[in-house]
Structure formats: C-alpha cells, structure tokens
Enzyme design. Sequence first.
Site, short mmCIF file in Angstrom:
data_model
loop_
_atom_site.label_atom_id
_atom_site.label_comp_id
_atom_site.label_asym_id
_atom_site.label_seq_id
_atom_site.Cartn_x
_atom_site.Cartn_y
_atom_site.Cartn_z
N LYS A 13 3.84 0.06 -1.64
CA LYS A 13 3.76 -1.31 -2.19
C LYS A 13 3.24 -1.30 -3.63
CE LYS A 13 0.89 -2.61 1.10
NZ LYS A 13 0.75 -1.35 1.86
N ARG A 88 -2.15 -10.44 5.12
CA ARG A 88 -2.21 -9.23 5.93
C ARG A 88 -2.43 -9.56 7.41
NH1 ARG A 88 -3.84 -3.63 3.93
NH2 ARG A 88 -3.69 -4.42 1.85
N ARG A 127 -2.31 11.15 -2.12
CA ARG A 127 -2.41 10.21 -3.25
C ARG A 127 -3.58 10.54 -4.18
NH1 ARG A 127 -2.38 3.98 -2.04
NH2 ARG A 127 -3.97 4.57 -0.53
N ARG A 160 -8.93 8.14 -3.11
CA ARG A 160 -9.62 6.95 -2.62
C ARG A 160 -10.47 7.28 -1.40
NH1 ARG A 160 -5.29 2.05 -2.30
NH2 ARG A 160 -6.18 1.83 -0.21
N ARG A 171 -6.92 2.42 9.53
CA ARG A 171 -6.10 1.46 8.77
C ARG A 171 -4.74 1.26 9.45
NH1 ARG A 171 -6.05 4.39 3.31
NH2 ARG A 171 -4.64 2.76 2.61
P1 AP5 Z 1 1.21 3.49 -2.75
O1 AP5 Z 1 2.23 2.82 -3.58
O2 AP5 Z 1 -0.16 3.65 -3.33
O3 AP5 Z 1 1.17 2.83 -1.30
P2 AP5 Z 1 0.64 1.40 -0.85
O4 AP5 Z 1 1.63 0.82 0.11
O5 AP5 Z 1 0.28 0.55 -2.04
O6 AP5 Z 1 -0.62 1.88 -0.04
P3 AP5 Z 1 -2.12 1.35 0.03
O7 AP5 Z 1 -2.89 2.42 0.73
O8 AP5 Z 1 -2.63 0.92 -1.31
O9 AP5 Z 1 -1.94 0.13 0.93
P4 AP5 Z 1 -3.00 -0.50 1.81
O10 AP5 Z 1 -2.29 -1.73 2.17
O11 AP5 Z 1 -3.52 0.30 2.92
O12 AP5 Z 1 -4.28 -0.59 0.82
P5 AP5 Z 1 -4.82 -1.73 -0.12
O13 AP5 Z 1 -5.27 -1.11 -1.36
O14 AP5 Z 1 -3.89 -2.89 -0.19
O15 AP5 Z 1 1.78 4.94 -2.36
C1 AP5 Z 1 0.98 5.86 -1.64
C2 AP5 Z 1 1.25 7.28 -2.19
O16 AP5 Z 1 2.61 7.65 -1.91
C3 AP5 Z 1 1.08 7.43 -3.70
O17 AP5 Z 1 0.54 8.71 -3.96
C4 AP5 Z 1 2.51 7.35 -4.25
O18 AP5 Z 1 2.67 8.12 -5.44
C5 AP5 Z 1 3.32 7.95 -3.10
N1 AP5 Z 1 4.64 7.33 -2.95
C6 AP5 Z 1 4.93 6.01 -2.96
N2 AP5 Z 1 6.23 5.80 -2.73
C7 AP5 Z 1 6.77 7.05 -2.56
C8 AP5 Z 1 8.11 7.51 -2.28
N3 AP5 Z 1 9.12 6.66 -2.11
N4 AP5 Z 1 8.29 8.84 -2.14
C9 AP5 Z 1 7.25 9.73 -2.29
N5 AP5 Z 1 5.97 9.34 -2.56
C10 AP5 Z 1 5.75 8.02 -2.69
O19 AP5 Z 1 -6.09 -2.23 0.74
C11 AP5 Z 1 -7.23 -1.43 0.89
C12 AP5 Z 1 -8.26 -2.14 1.75
O20 AP5 Z 1 -8.63 -3.40 1.14
C13 AP5 Z 1 -7.81 -2.53 3.17
O21 AP5 Z 1 -7.93 -1.46 4.07
C14 AP5 Z 1 -8.78 -3.67 3.47
O22 AP5 Z 1 -10.06 -3.21 3.79
C15 AP5 Z 1 -8.86 -4.40 2.13
N6 AP5 Z 1 -7.82 -5.44 2.00
C16 AP5 Z 1 -6.75 -5.43 1.16
N7 AP5 Z 1 -6.03 -6.54 1.32
C17 AP5 Z 1 -6.64 -7.29 2.27
C18 AP5 Z 1 -6.37 -8.54 2.87
N8 AP5 Z 1 -5.29 -9.28 2.55
N9 AP5 Z 1 -7.21 -8.97 3.84
C19 AP5 Z 1 -8.31 -8.28 4.19
N10 AP5 Z 1 -8.63 -7.08 3.67
C20 AP5 Z 1 -7.81 -6.59 2.70
#
Ligand code: AP5
Length: 214
Positions: A13, A88, A127, A160, A171
């Site tokens: 994402k 979410r 990552r 991270r 997660r």
């Molecule tokens: P990346 O693009 O970083 O993946 P992502 O989907 O953004 O993953 P996240 O871990 O950031 O998502 P998440 O939803 O768990 O965490 P968030 O920060 O939102 O890609 C991952 C890796 O793969 C990278 O190294 C990239 O280079 C590689 N990659 C990507 N695409 C690729 C491809 N096609 N091929 C090969 N490699 C690829 O949330 C973190 C925390 O915040 C949550 O756990 C929660 O505690 C809190 N939080 C966030 N939002 C909320 C909410 N709405 N409500 C409550 N708590 C929340």
Amino acid sequence: MNVILFGPPGVGKGTQGSRLAEKLGIIPIAMGDLLRAAVKEETALGLKAKGYMDAGKLVPDEVVIGMIEERITAPDAANGFLLDGFPRNVPQAEALAAMLAKHGLKIERVIFMDAPESILLERLCGRLICKACGFGFHRHYSPPRESGSCDCCGGELYQRDDDREDVIAQRLGVYAEQTQPLLDFYSGAEGFFKIDASGDVQDVYAALEKAVQG
Ligand code: AP5
C-alpha cells in the site's frame, strides 16, 4: 479523485500509494505514517498509540478517526486524497462515511490489494526504511545501492519495530479478524476494485492505474 487503498500488512500500500497519488495529483494519507510521526514527536496521541503499534494491535478508533478528519479537510487535500491504512475496520468505515457526508466529499475508488501470506511475510521481513526521508527499500526486491544507506538522501536505513516475526503474526491476525470484513462492506460499492498485488512493483502499479481509470 479520492481513493481508498486497503489490504493486508506488507501488500504494498505504501510503496504504490505514494506513486499513485503523485500521478493523480492528490495527497497520500498513510495512517501508519501519521501515527509513527506522532510517536516520534512524543505527542499525547503518539504516546497513547505507541503501545498498541508495538504490539501489532489497532490503535483505538477514537484516536485515528479524529486524526483522519483533520487530515482530509486540510487545505492540501482540496484536490483529493489517497487513504492508505484507513479505514481498517467496519466502525472506522462507518465513521468515514459520516465524515465524508458531513464535509460534502465522496470516495471515487476503493481498491483492495491482495497477495498470499507467504509473499506478505517475505516483504515485511525484508523491508528497510530511511530514517531521514522515509523512503522504503527491500533487502532482496529493491535493495539500496549502498548497504544501510538511502539512495535518495544518504540517510540511515532501519527495520520497523513491528516488522519482527512475532509482531507480524499478530498484525496478520488482527487484519484477518478486523480488516477483512471491510471486503463485505465495500465490495458492492460503486468504484470498488480488487487487484492481485503478488506480482512485481511495476505489474501491481499497472493494475492500480487500470483500476483508477475505471
Ligand atoms: P509496503 O508498501 O511498505 O507495504 P504496506 O502494505 O504499506 O505495509 P505496512 O506494513 O506499512 O502496512 P500495515 O497496514 O501493516 O502498517 P501501517 O504502517 O499502515 O511494502 C512492504 C515491503 O515490500 C517493502 O519493503 C517494499 O519495498 C516491498 N514491496 C512492496 N511491493 C512489492 C512488490 N510488488 N514486489 C516486491 N516487493 C514489494 O500501520 C502500522 C500500525 O499502525 C498498525 O499495526 C496499527 O497499530 C496502527 N494503525 C495504522 N492504521 C490504523 C488504523 N486505521 N486504525 C488503528 N490503528 C492503525
């Protein structure tokens, strides 16, 4: 255009959202980035959120809903926004719908990105992120030119805290229980698309571009 990108942790994402938003001339709003910035600045919200994030749990709805309302109504969001990581769960989706109605806004695309768990694990475990500019890398799929430092600004790369295997498992469990039900919530909606995000970055981007073009 206002867009929601949702899908499991590590599906891409953040990687795709910022590029797609730039192409559309709209701002990316990544909930995880907003929360990590609040944690870094040690704001009251950040201090409240940290424990939940470190444990791989969702931060309470009242915290994230308030942050999102402030962000989508800010002047720089006037041309449109791309939401990554919000909503979410179903209560957040309902709160968003009420918020949009209140401000006369509409979501044109809801795009669900999906990939098998084995791929998500590989992506999350490899990552690396730049401490200075936030740019993302992957140890195998998109490694930095020089180990440990950012290609864009030379900043130090880090893993991270919630990309440890035990927290990733938590997660993924939270995702299955709380975020997957959003599929039922949105799948009949106008502008809903489901894309296969298991291919390489270019292929996934091409599928997203197709979805935004309708
Ligand atoms: P990346 O693009 O970083 O993946 P992502 O989907 O953004 O993953 P996240 O871990 O950031 O998502 P998440 O939803 O768990 O965490 P968030 O920060 O939102 O890609 C991952 C890796 O793969 C990278 O190294 C990239 O280079 C590689 N990659 C990507 N695409 C690729 C491809 N096609 N091929 C090969 N490699 C690829 O949330 C973190 C925390 O915040 C949550 O756990 C929660 O505690 C809190 N939080 C966030 N939002 C909320 C909410 N709405 N409500 C409550 N708590 C929340």
